[in-house]
Write a protein that holds these residues in place. Structure first.
Motif, PDB file in Angstrom:
ATOM      1  N   PHE A  17       0.831  -1.199   0.000  1.00 40.98           N
ATOM      2  CA  PHE A  17       0.000   0.000   0.000  1.00 40.98           C
ATOM      3  C   PHE A  17       0.867   1.252   0.000  1.00 40.98           C
ATOM      4  CE2 PHE A  17      -2.783  -3.200   1.688  1.00 40.98           C
ATOM      5  CZ  PHE A  17      -4.024  -2.873   1.175  1.00 40.98           C
ATOM      6  N   ALA A  18       0.575   2.179  -0.913  1.00 41.23           N
ATOM      7  CA  ALA A  18       1.229   3.486  -0.893  1.00 41.23           C
ATOM      8  C   ALA A  18       0.588   4.283   0.237  1.00 41.23           C
ATOM      9  CB  ALA A  18       1.047   4.200  -2.225  1.00 41.23           C
ATOM     10  N   LEU A  19       1.393   4.702   1.197  1.00 42.78           N
ATOM     11  CA  LEU A  19       0.853   5.386   2.371  1.00 42.78           C
ATOM     12  C   LEU A  19       0.786   6.901   2.209  1.00 42.78           C
ATOM     13  CD1 LEU A  19       2.657   3.350   5.156  1.00 42.78           C
ATOM     14  CD2 LEU A  19       0.376   3.005   4.191  1.00 42.78           C
ATOM     15  N   ASN A  20       1.766   7.474   1.505  1.00 46.71           N
ATOM     16  CA  ASN A  20       1.726   8.908   1.237  1.00 46.71           C
ATOM     17  C   ASN A  20       2.679   9.252   0.101  1.00 46.71           C
ATOM     18  OD1 ASN A  20       3.930   8.414   2.931  1.00 46.71           O
ATOM     19  ND2 ASN A  20       3.917  10.454   3.786  1.00 46.71           N
ATOM     20  N   VAL A  21       2.457  10.432  -0.462  1.00 49.66           N
ATOM     21  CA  VAL A  21       3.292  10.945  -1.546  1.00 49.66           C
ATOM     22  C   VAL A  21       4.387  11.801  -0.913  1.00 49.66           C
ATOM     23  CG1 VAL A  21       3.333  12.396  -3.616  1.00 49.66           C
ATOM     24  CG2 VAL A  21       1.329  10.977  -3.134  1.00 49.66           C
ATOM     25  N   ILE A  22       5.629  11.620  -1.379  1.00 54.87           N
ATOM     26  CA  ILE A  22       6.739  12.447  -0.897  1.00 54.87           C
ATOM     27  C   ILE A  22       7.473  13.025  -2.097  1.00 54.87           C
ATOM     28  CG2 ILE A  22       7.020  11.167   1.250  1.00 54.87           C
ATOM     29  CD1 ILE A  22       9.436   9.758   0.024  1.00 54.87           C
ATOM     30  N   ASP A  23       8.254  14.075  -1.855  1.00 57.17           N
ATOM     31  CA  ASP A  23       8.992  14.663  -2.972  1.00 57.17           C
ATOM     32  C   ASP A  23      10.253  13.848  -3.265  1.00 57.17           C
ATOM     33  OD1 ASP A  23      11.141  15.589  -1.292  1.00 57.17           O
ATOM     34  OD2 ASP A  23      10.038  17.409  -0.864  1.00 57.17           O
ATOM     35  N   GLU A  24      10.803  14.051  -4.440  1.00 56.40           N
ATOM     36  CA  GLU A  24      11.953  13.252  -4.888  1.00 56.40           C
ATOM     37  C   GLU A  24      13.156  13.411  -3.962  1.00 56.40           C
ATOM     38  OE1 GLU A  24      14.661  12.405  -8.850  1.00 56.40           O
ATOM     39  OE2 GLU A  24      13.133  13.966  -8.922  1.00 56.40           O
ATOM     40  N   GLU A  25      13.373  14.610  -3.462  1.00 58.85           N
ATOM     41  CA  GLU A  25      14.518  14.847  -2.575  1.00 58.85           C
ATOM     42  C   GLU A  25      14.410  13.992  -1.303  1.00 58.85           C
ATOM     43  OE1 GLU A  25      16.607  18.468  -0.057  1.00 58.85           O
ATOM     44  OE2 GLU A  25      15.157  18.950  -1.623  1.00 58.85           O
ATOM     45  N   GLU A  26      13.229  13.960  -0.709  1.00 59.16           N
ATOM     46  CA  GLU A  26      13.020  13.158   0.497  1.00 59.16           C
ATOM     47  C   GLU A  26      13.185  11.669   0.189  1.00 59.16           C
ATOM     48  OE1 GLU A  26      12.628  12.519   4.437  1.00 59.16           O
ATOM     49  OE2 GLU A  26      12.742  14.473   3.467  1.00 59.16           O
ATOM     50  N   ALA A  27      12.676  11.242  -0.965  1.00 56.04           N
ATOM     51  CA  ALA A  27      12.820   9.836  -1.367  1.00 56.04           C
ATOM     52  C   ALA A  27      14.297   9.474  -1.502  1.00 56.04           C
ATOM     53  CB  ALA A  27      12.085   9.588  -2.680  1.00 56.04           C
ATOM     54  N   GLN A  28      15.071  10.321  -2.137  1.00 62.20           N
ATOM     55  CA  GLN A  28      16.495  10.036  -2.332  1.00 62.20           C
ATOM     56  C   GLN A  28      17.250  10.009  -1.006  1.00 62.20           C
ATOM     57  OE1 GLN A  28      17.695   8.861  -5.065  1.00 62.20           O
ATOM     58  NE2 GLN A  28      15.769   9.205  -6.137  1.00 62.20           N
ATOM     59  N   LYS A  29      16.909  10.908  -0.092  1.00 62.44           N
ATOM     60  CA  LYS A  29      17.543  10.892   1.238  1.00 62.44           C
ATOM     61  C   LYS A  29      17.268   9.567   1.952  1.00 62.44           C
ATOM     62  CE  LYS A  29      17.269  15.833   2.280  1.00 62.44           C
ATOM     63  NZ  LYS A  29      16.620  16.829   3.177  1.00 62.44           N
ATOM     64  N   LEU A  42      16.402   6.662   0.603  1.00 63.04           N
ATOM     65  CA  LEU A  42      17.071   5.560  -0.078  1.00 63.04           C
ATOM     66  C   LEU A  42      18.563   5.534   0.234  1.00 63.04           C
ATOM     67  CD1 LEU A  42      15.204   5.700  -3.483  1.00 63.04           C
ATOM     68  CD2 LEU A  42      15.054   3.909  -1.741  1.00 63.04           C
ATOM     69  N   THR A  43      19.191   6.702   0.352  1.00 65.95           N
ATOM     70  CA  THR A  43      20.612   6.770   0.697  1.00 65.95           C
ATOM     71  C   THR A  43      20.848   6.176   2.085  1.00 65.95           C
ATOM     72  OG1 THR A  43      20.983   8.701  -0.695  1.00 65.95           O
ATOM     73  CG2 THR A  43      22.563   8.338   1.075  1.00 65.95           C
TER      74      THR A  43
END
Length: 74
Positions: free
Chosen positions: A53-65, A67-68
Protein backbone atom coordinates in the motif's frame (compact mmCIF):
# COMPACT_ATOMS: atom_id res chain seq x y z
CA UNK A 1 10.47 -4.16 12.56
CA UNK A 2 8.51 -2.89 9.57
CA UNK A 3 9.84 -0.67 6.82
CA UNK A 4 8.11 1.60 4.37
CA UNK A 5 10.19 2.08 1.22
CA UNK A 6 9.98 4.96 -1.27
CA UNK A 7 9.35 4.14 -4.92
CA UNK A 8 8.43 6.00 -8.10
CA UNK A 9 5.04 5.49 -9.77
CA UNK A 10 5.50 4.50 -13.43
CA UNK A 11 1.89 3.65 -14.33
CA UNK A 12 -1.60 3.81 -12.84
CA UNK A 13 -4.67 1.66 -13.51
CA UNK A 14 -8.27 2.07 -12.40
CA UNK A 15 -10.69 4.92 -11.90
CA UNK A 16 -12.36 3.93 -8.63
CA UNK A 17 -10.18 5.46 -5.86
CA UNK A 18 -10.53 2.38 -3.65
CA UNK A 19 -9.40 0.04 -6.44
CA UNK A 20 -6.71 2.22 -8.04
CA UNK A 21 -3.36 0.44 -8.44
CA UNK A 22 0.01 1.59 -9.65
CA UNK A 23 3.22 0.01 -10.84
CA UNK A 24 5.97 1.40 -8.65
CA UNK A 25 9.68 1.19 -9.38
CA UNK A 26 12.01 0.35 -6.51
CA UNK A 27 15.41 0.81 -8.11
CA UNK A 28 14.20 -0.81 -11.33
CA UNK A 29 12.17 -3.57 -9.68
CA UNK A 30 8.49 -3.05 -10.50
CA UNK A 31 5.77 -3.96 -8.02
CA UNK A 32 2.02 -3.43 -8.17
CA UNK A 33 0.75 -1.47 -5.16
CA UNK A 34 -2.61 -0.15 -4.01
CA UNK A 35 -3.06 3.60 -4.33
CA UNK A 36 -6.28 3.61 -2.27
CA UNK A 37 -4.64 5.69 0.50
CA UNK A 38 -3.07 8.15 -1.96
CA UNK A 39 -5.87 9.11 -4.39
CA UNK A 40 -4.01 12.21 -5.57
CA UNK A 41 -0.85 10.28 -6.56
CA UNK A 42 0.23 10.71 -10.18
CA UNK A 43 2.71 9.05 -12.53
CA UNK A 44 6.18 10.32 -11.66
CA UNK A 45 5.36 10.86 -7.97
CA UNK A 46 7.32 9.12 -5.26
CA UNK A 47 5.28 7.23 -2.69
CA UNK A 48 6.18 5.50 0.54
CA UNK A 49 5.02 1.86 0.31
CA UNK A 50 4.39 -0.60 3.13
CA UNK A 51 3.04 -4.15 2.56
CA UNK A 52 1.67 -3.31 -0.87
CA UNK A 53 0.00 0.00 0.00
CA UNK A 54 1.23 3.49 -0.89
CA UNK A 55 0.85 5.39 2.37
CA UNK A 56 1.73 8.91 1.24
CA UNK A 57 3.29 10.95 -1.55
CA UNK A 58 6.74 12.45 -0.90
CA UNK A 59 8.99 14.66 -2.97
CA UNK A 60 11.95 13.25 -4.89
CA UNK A 61 14.52 14.85 -2.58
CA UNK A 62 13.02 13.16 0.50
CA UNK A 63 12.82 9.84 -1.37
CA UNK A 64 16.50 10.04 -2.33
CA UNK A 65 17.54 10.89 1.24
CA UNK A 66 15.64 7.89 2.56
CA UNK A 67 17.07 5.56 -0.08
CA UNK A 68 20.61 6.77 0.70
CA UNK A 69 20.13 6.03 4.41
CA UNK A 70 18.65 2.59 3.67
CA UNK A 71 21.60 1.75 1.41
CA UNK A 72 24.02 2.69 4.18
CA UNK A 73 22.21 0.51 6.73
CA UNK A 74 21.73 -2.47 4.46
Amino acid sequence: MCLAIPGKIVSIEGENPLEKKGKVSFGGVLKEVSLAYTPDARIGNYVVVHVGFALNVIDEEEAQKTLTILNQVL
